[in-house]
Design an enzyme around this catalytic site. Structure first.
Site, short mmCIF file in Angstrom:
data_model
loop_
_atom_site.label_atom_id
_atom_site.label_comp_id
_atom_site.label_asym_id
_atom_site.label_seq_id
_atom_site.Cartn_x
_atom_site.Cartn_y
_atom_site.Cartn_z
N GLU A 152 32.46 47.46 47.65
CA GLU A 152 32.26 48.91 47.61
C GLU A 152 33.09 49.58 46.50
O GLU A 152 33.15 50.80 46.43
CB GLU A 152 32.63 49.53 48.96
CG GLU A 152 31.89 48.93 50.14
CD GLU A 152 30.39 49.02 50.01
OE1 GLU A 152 29.90 50.04 49.50
OE2 GLU A 152 29.70 48.06 50.41
N HIS A 164 20.35 52.52 56.79
CA HIS A 164 21.51 53.23 56.23
C HIS A 164 21.87 54.46 57.08
O HIS A 164 21.80 55.61 56.62
CB HIS A 164 21.21 53.66 54.79
CG HIS A 164 22.19 53.12 53.79
ND1 HIS A 164 22.40 51.78 53.58
CD2 HIS A 164 23.04 53.76 52.93
CE1 HIS A 164 23.32 51.61 52.64
NE2 HIS A 164 23.74 52.80 52.24
N ASP A 210 28.42 57.35 54.90
CA ASP A 210 29.21 56.47 54.05
C ASP A 210 29.69 55.30 54.91
O ASP A 210 29.74 55.40 56.13
CB ASP A 210 30.41 57.22 53.45
CG ASP A 210 31.02 56.50 52.27
OD1 ASP A 210 30.32 55.69 51.64
OD2 ASP A 210 32.20 56.75 51.97
N GLY A 211 30.02 54.18 54.27
CA GLY A 211 30.55 53.03 54.99
C GLY A 211 29.49 52.11 55.57
O GLY A 211 29.82 51.22 56.36
N ASN A 212 28.23 52.28 55.16
CA ASN A 212 27.16 51.44 55.70
C ASN A 212 27.33 49.97 55.33
O ASN A 212 27.07 49.08 56.15
CB ASN A 212 25.80 51.94 55.20
CG ASN A 212 25.41 53.26 55.79
OD1 ASN A 212 25.01 53.36 56.95
ND2 ASN A 212 25.52 54.32 54.99
N GLY A 213 27.76 49.70 54.09
CA GLY A 213 27.91 48.31 53.66
C GLY A 213 28.98 47.59 54.47
O GLY A 213 28.76 46.48 54.97
N ALA A 265 30.27 48.50 57.42
CA ALA A 265 29.88 48.42 58.83
C ALA A 265 28.83 47.32 59.03
O ALA A 265 28.87 46.58 60.02
CB ALA A 265 29.34 49.77 59.30
N ARG A 302 28.41 44.60 57.28
CA ARG A 302 28.99 43.25 57.17
C ARG A 302 29.84 42.92 58.40
O ARG A 302 29.88 41.76 58.84
CB ARG A 302 29.78 43.14 55.87
CG ARG A 302 28.86 43.08 54.64
CD ARG A 302 29.61 42.86 53.36
NE ARG A 302 30.36 44.02 52.91
CZ ARG A 302 29.86 45.03 52.21
NH1 ARG A 302 28.57 45.05 51.89
NH2 ARG A 302 30.61 46.04 51.82
N TYR A 304 22.61 42.30 46.40
CA TYR A 304 21.83 43.54 46.34
C TYR A 304 20.34 43.25 46.09
O TYR A 304 19.46 43.88 46.69
CB TYR A 304 22.36 44.45 45.22
CG TYR A 304 23.74 45.01 45.48
CD1 TYR A 304 24.15 45.38 46.74
CD2 TYR A 304 24.64 45.20 44.43
CE1 TYR A 304 25.41 45.90 46.98
CE2 TYR A 304 25.91 45.72 44.65
CZ TYR A 304 26.28 46.07 45.93
OH TYR A 304 27.54 46.59 46.15
#
Length: 373
Positions: A76, A206, A210-213, A215, A217, A249
């Site tokens: 991120e 999504h 914010d913080g989706n990536g 969370a 993982r 990605y």
């Protein structure tokens, strides 16, 4: 194999709208996927078995978590390294870095493993996890910790007009999350396949500002932990995703561009590679511990007793100082200095900055090096 479609919205932008999830075609796995998933689950079982025979497994686990947290945060854009996070956690040589991103990830993962002992994996659990992850943390914009978004977000670009991907609008997001939660409770699938699909679908929806990536993982490890495929959360894929970041990605994009099997092959390759690496890491840790225990036990009985206890603490916090040893071991400053000196003489500890004459810090270098390989 369509899992959704791009639909132009009244506001002028085009968003991805998921179909009913999961589609029958999504769950129609070809033989090569099933074979790879079987290999992945076998290796996960082998890794889980090895961690059972690791002495002080919970101490070692903390370093696995730091490594995964670092990789996930770096995906991120966090610049901090594992060393920055270890130093900040130990309260020594605190620098002006974004290492707190890593520490918030660790906090969220520890919260999740405890919470799942009494609460089911669910949308509410994911909101709680996000709250732990994002409250007080840096974010690119207001993250609304613990709450699903109430406005449109996007991925890539600077606005909805030039975004590379636009997740579903809020009303469609809520429908997709309802399907997502039902799928969580499907117990007919191999858990490793289910974890891979859940991660990709979560990133497609999504649901947070914010913080989706991060969370998403965390979701992988905690889902496998909740399903008891892992008795301890020792399978962490963020390092694999960081190593192949652009491909990560690309394969996630392939998932919502209806090439779901491309994503699953990549995900399962990651599980297999990560499990094999973790198995090797566990063996190296065991060898190192045995070697260093022999050195310590060759000391006098009193020194050996305190030395063994101190070594345990180093496996959890491999960076230390005189003040830290005094606090941890309940020694005087003089006693702490003597213990550190003995560990330096044995080649277990090494001074971090040999130019420092005051406020010296030390590192269990051989141990940290195993995780940096």
């Amino acid at each position: 194999m369509a899992i959704g479609k791009l639909i132009k919205q009244s506001e002028g932008y085009t968003a991805f709208i998921p179909d009913g999830f999961p589609t029958a075609a999504l769950l129609d796995f070809p033989a090569e996927i099933l074979a790879k998933a079987a290999t992945a689950e076998r290796l996960i079982g082998k890794l889980d078995g090895i961690t059972h025979v690791l002495p002080d497994a919970d101490f070692f686990l903390s370093m696995y978590i730091v490594k995964d947290a670092t990789s996930s945060a770096q995906i991120e854009g966090t610049r901090a390294t594992m060393m920055d996070a270890l130093e900040m956690s130990a309260g020594v040589n605190v620098k002006d870095t974004d290492a707190d991103d890593i520490l918030y990830y660790i906090k969220a993962l520890n919260y999740g493993t405890k919470r799942l002992k009494e609460f089911p994996f669910s949308l509410r659990f994911l909101r709680e996890l996000h709250k732990e992850l994002m409250t007080g943390a840096r974010s690119s914009h207001f993250a609304d910790p613990g709450e699903f978004r109430k406005s449109q977000n996007w991925i890539g670009g600077t606005s909805l007009q030039n975004a590379s991907f636009i997740p579903p609008p809020v009303h469609e997001m809520n429908n997709a999350l309802s399907d997502f939660e039902k799928f969580i409770h499907n117990t007919t699938l191999m858990p490793v396949l289910q974890a891979g699909i859940l991660h990709a679908q979560f990133e497609t929806i999504h649901p947070f500002l914010d913080g989706n990536g991060r969370a998403g993982r965390l979701l992988i490890t905690l889902f496998l932990f909740e399903r008891a495929i892992l008795e301890k959360p020792v399978l962490f894929l963020s390092s694999f995703f960081k190593k192949h970041q652009q491909l990560y990605y690309t394969k996630l994009n392939a998932y919502h561009n209806n090439k779901t099997k491309d994503w699953l092959h990549f995900f399962l390759d990651g599980v297999i590679e990560t499990a094999n690496e973790s198995i090797n890491t566990s063996k190296k840790i065991t060898t190192l511990r045995e070697d260093d225990m022999r050195k310590i036990q060759a000391l006098g009985k009193r020194e050996a007793t305190s030395g063994v206890l101190f070594l345990q603490h180093l496996f959890k916090n491999p960076i230390t100082s005189n003040a830290k040893v005094a606090e941890t071991m309940h020694f005087t400053r003089a006693g702490s200095a003597k213990l550190i000196e003995r560990f330096v003489d044995l080649g277990i500890l090494k001074q971090l900055d040999e130019n420092n004459k005051w406020g010296k810090t030390y590192i269990y270098k051989n141990y940290v090096s195993i995780f940096n390989e």
